[in-house]
Design a protein around this motif. Structure first.
Motif, PDB file in Angstrom:
ATOM      1  N   LEU A 149      43.317 -10.181  58.951  1.00  0.00           N
ATOM      2  CA  LEU A 149      42.505  -9.022  59.306  1.00  0.00           C
ATOM      3  C   LEU A 149      42.122  -8.167  58.097  1.00  0.00           C
ATOM      4  O   LEU A 149      41.484  -7.132  58.254  1.00  0.00           O
ATOM      5  CB  LEU A 149      43.256  -8.145  60.315  1.00  0.00           C
ATOM      6  N   THR A 150      42.507  -8.602  56.908  1.00  0.00           N
ATOM      7  CA  THR A 150      42.230  -7.809  55.707  1.00  0.00           C
ATOM      8  C   THR A 150      40.735  -7.543  55.537  1.00  0.00           C
ATOM      9  O   THR A 150      40.312  -6.397  55.327  1.00  0.00           O
ATOM     10  CB  THR A 150      42.769  -8.525  54.459  1.00  0.00           C
ATOM     11  N   LEU A 151      39.926  -8.579  55.627  1.00  0.00           N
ATOM     12  CA  LEU A 151      38.484  -8.407  55.438  1.00  0.00           C
ATOM     13  C   LEU A 151      37.852  -7.522  56.502  1.00  0.00           C
ATOM     14  O   LEU A 151      37.133  -6.570  56.158  1.00  0.00           O
ATOM     15  CB  LEU A 151      37.796  -9.777  55.399  1.00  0.00           C
ATOM     16  N   PRO A 152      38.080  -7.772  57.807  1.00  0.00           N
ATOM     17  CA  PRO A 152      37.471  -6.875  58.803  1.00  0.00           C
ATOM     18  C   PRO A 152      37.981  -5.443  58.710  1.00  0.00           C
ATOM     19  O   PRO A 152      37.221  -4.504  58.942  1.00  0.00           O
ATOM     20  CB  PRO A 152      37.844  -7.515  60.149  1.00  0.00           C
ATOM     21  N   TYR A 153      39.248  -5.254  58.349  1.00  0.00           N
ATOM     22  CA  TYR A 153      39.788  -3.897  58.230  1.00  0.00           C
ATOM     23  C   TYR A 153      39.116  -3.148  57.087  1.00  0.00           C
ATOM     24  O   TYR A 153      38.667  -2.008  57.245  1.00  0.00           O
ATOM     25  CB  TYR A 153      41.303  -3.951  58.024  1.00  0.00           C
ATOM     26  N   LEU A 154      39.065  -3.774  55.911  1.00  0.00           N
ATOM     27  CA  LEU A 154      38.459  -3.105  54.754  1.00  0.00           C
ATOM     28  C   LEU A 154      36.969  -2.875  54.973  1.00  0.00           C
ATOM     29  O   LEU A 154      36.429  -1.820  54.608  1.00  0.00           O
ATOM     30  CB  LEU A 154      38.692  -3.931  53.490  1.00  0.00           C
ATOM     31  N   THR A 155      36.305  -3.855  55.580  1.00  0.00           N
ATOM     32  CA  THR A 155      34.882  -3.694  55.877  1.00  0.00           C
ATOM     33  C   THR A 155      34.646  -2.521  56.808  1.00  0.00           C
ATOM     34  O   THR A 155      33.731  -1.711  56.597  1.00  0.00           O
ATOM     35  CB  THR A 155      34.322  -4.982  56.520  1.00  0.00           C
ATOM     36  N   SER A 156      35.479  -2.403  57.829  1.00  0.00           N
ATOM     37  CA  SER A 156      35.325  -1.320  58.805  1.00  0.00           C
ATOM     38  C   SER A 156      35.571   0.043  58.169  1.00  0.00           C
ATOM     39  O   SER A 156      34.835   1.002  58.431  1.00  0.00           O
ATOM     40  CB  SER A 156      36.304  -1.525  59.969  1.00  0.00           C
ATOM     41  N   VAL A 157      36.586   0.136  57.324  1.00  0.00           N
ATOM     42  CA  VAL A 157      36.920   1.418  56.692  1.00  0.00           C
ATOM     43  C   VAL A 157      35.787   1.890  55.789  1.00  0.00           C
ATOM     44  O   VAL A 157      35.347   3.049  55.859  1.00  0.00           O
ATOM     45  CB  VAL A 157      38.242   1.307  55.903  1.00  0.00           C
ATOM     46  N   TYR A 158      35.270   0.999  54.939  1.00  0.00           N
ATOM     47  CA  TYR A 158      34.257   1.415  53.976  1.00  0.00           C
ATOM     48  C   TYR A 158      32.874   1.551  54.604  1.00  0.00           C
ATOM     49  O   TYR A 158      32.098   2.431  54.212  1.00  0.00           O
ATOM     50  CB  TYR A 158      34.232   0.445  52.791  1.00  0.00           C
ATOM     51  N   ALA A 159      32.584   0.710  55.593  1.00  0.00           N
ATOM     52  CA  ALA A 159      31.313   0.883  56.306  1.00  0.00           C
ATOM     53  C   ALA A 159      31.318   2.183  57.096  1.00  0.00           C
ATOM     54  O   ALA A 159      30.321   2.924  57.120  1.00  0.00           O
ATOM     55  CB  ALA A 159      31.075  -0.308  57.248  1.00  0.00           C
ATOM     56  N   GLY A 160      32.446   2.481  57.728  1.00  0.00           N
ATOM     57  CA  GLY A 160      32.565   3.745  58.453  1.00  0.00           C
ATOM     58  C   GLY A 160      32.469   4.946  57.532  1.00  0.00           C
ATOM     59  O   GLY A 160      31.884   5.976  57.883  1.00  0.00           O
ATOM     60  N   CYS A 161      33.023   4.812  56.326  1.00  0.00           N
ATOM     61  CA  CYS A 161      32.955   5.890  55.332  1.00  0.00           C
ATOM     62  C   CYS A 161      31.508   6.155  54.936  1.00  0.00           C
ATOM     63  O   CYS A 161      31.067   7.313  54.872  1.00  0.00           O
ATOM     64  CB  CYS A 161      33.791   5.502  54.120  1.00  0.00           C
ATOM     65  N   TRP A 162      30.753   5.089  54.666  1.00  0.00           N
ATOM     66  CA  TRP A 162      29.355   5.260  54.267  1.00  0.00           C
ATOM     67  C   TRP A 162      28.522   5.848  55.408  1.00  0.00           C
ATOM     68  O   TRP A 162      27.679   6.733  55.179  1.00  0.00           O
ATOM     69  CB  TRP A 162      28.767   3.917  53.841  1.00  0.00           C
ATOM     70  N   LEU A 163      28.765   5.399  56.641  1.00  0.00           N
ATOM     71  CA  LEU A 163      28.043   5.945  57.786  1.00  0.00           C
ATOM     72  C   LEU A 163      28.370   7.422  57.990  1.00  0.00           C
ATOM     73  O   LEU A 163      27.493   8.217  58.354  1.00  0.00           O
ATOM     74  CB  LEU A 163      28.381   5.154  59.053  1.00  0.00           C
TER      75      LEU A 163
END
Length: 325
Positions: A149-163
């Protein structure tokens, strides 16, 4: 006789602290266990994941590293996050070093005059997120035990940050002002330092880092006690159990991740709750960030940003987990 006048705010604080004191006296064993848990989590998790970053950012600040970071990365960060070039250092450290370092570097940049008050408010909304080291080591590997889950977790955190950043920029900050970066050459140029000056800066940086990490430990211990007390409340129904887990996590997110994994059996729900709690950070992290933030700044921007970030990242993770679980 000296008379005392209490505001409603002071009266509420006195009541809450008195209740907490009574709970310490009535449930000494539970409170002791909660304090031990908070202390161990601070020592084993937060110090290794956070202290080196705090010390490094303090040293960079003392030797003029902020200006160098802004010169190297200012244009790129400004283009992505719509901040000024002088906000690059706070943005980078906030995204990579974890909370509450992001709030601290934003405050340091504002106090040094590198960014305006308005830009500091904007950066506070998204520059204090869980570090990738903390996410991978504690949340994903140690707690969830799902390294895939490392990739989906990191993607979600940083995508959510940018949004989160774009939401506040488009619907609030862009209407009020345009960030203007002062000429980077206007800042005090870094001068070569003697061995004595360098040693003094290192010592000051270390003492400041120790003060920050001690504050983090105190807040973790206090709110871990409160989270442990919440988990001892009666109620074994699924809805009550989830309410206790979320309430404990809102108090102290590290404890919240642990009790989520141990009490919520549904894997998808467990992952989503952990995401929400880690992105929001909890009251303990908010108190840590507030203690490190310049009092001239409106801290409500930080709270609003954390809530929005938690919702965005949880939603994105929910979509991604359909393909991973």
């Amino acid at each position: 006789h000296k008379s005392y006048s209490y505001s409603k705010k002071n009266f509420a604080q006195i009541i809450l602290i008195s209740i907490f004191l009574i709970l310490l006296l009535i449930f000494p064993g539970i409170c002791r266990d909660g304090a031990k848990t908070g202390l161990l989590l601070w020592f084993n998790t937060m110090i290794p994941a956070t202290f080196p970053f705090i010390l490094t950012t303090n040293i960079l600040n003392s030797i003029g590293g902020i200006q160098l970071f802004n010169k190297l990365f200012g244009k790129g960060i400004s283009y992505i996050f719509k901040c000024s070039q002088n906000g690059a250092y706070a943005t980078i450290t906030g995204l990579l070093c974890g909370y509450p370092i992001g709030a601290k570097t934003v405050s340091d940049s504002f106090s040094a005059g590198h960014i305006s008050k308005d830009e500091a408010h904007y950066l506070l909304t998204f520059c204090s997120i869980p570090s990738p080291v903390y996410l991978m080591n504690y949340v994903i590997d140690a707690s969830l035990k799902k390294s895939f889950l490392t990739l989906p977790y990191l993607t979600s955190v940083y995508a959510g940050c940018w949004l989160t950043a774009m939401t506040f920029y488009l619907f609030y900050f862009r209407k009020r002002f345009i960030f203007r970066s002062r000429n980077l050459s206007d800042f005090r140029q870094y001068k070569p330092q003697t061995v004595l000056t360098s040693a003094k800066n290192l010592n000051t940086s270390m003492m400041s880092a120790l003060t920050v990490i001690q504050k983090m430990g105190i807040y973790m211990i206090l709110f871990s006690i409160l989270a442990t007390l919440i988990m001892q409340l009666p109620g074994e129904l699924a809805s009550l159990k989830m309410l206790k887990v979320i309430s404990a996590g809102i108090c102290e997110q590290t404890i919240g991740v642990f009790v989520t994994v141990t009490h919520i059996e549904n894997n998808l729900l467990s992952c989503l709750i952990c995401m929400f709690l880690t992105c929001f950070g909890g009251i303990a992290v908010a108190m840590q960030a507030k203690s490190l933030t310049n009092q001239l700044l409106d801290f409500s921007f930080y709270i609003k940003g954390k809530l929005l970030h938690a919702m965005y990242s949880s939603f994105i993770l929910g979509i991604l987990l359909i393909y991973f679980i």
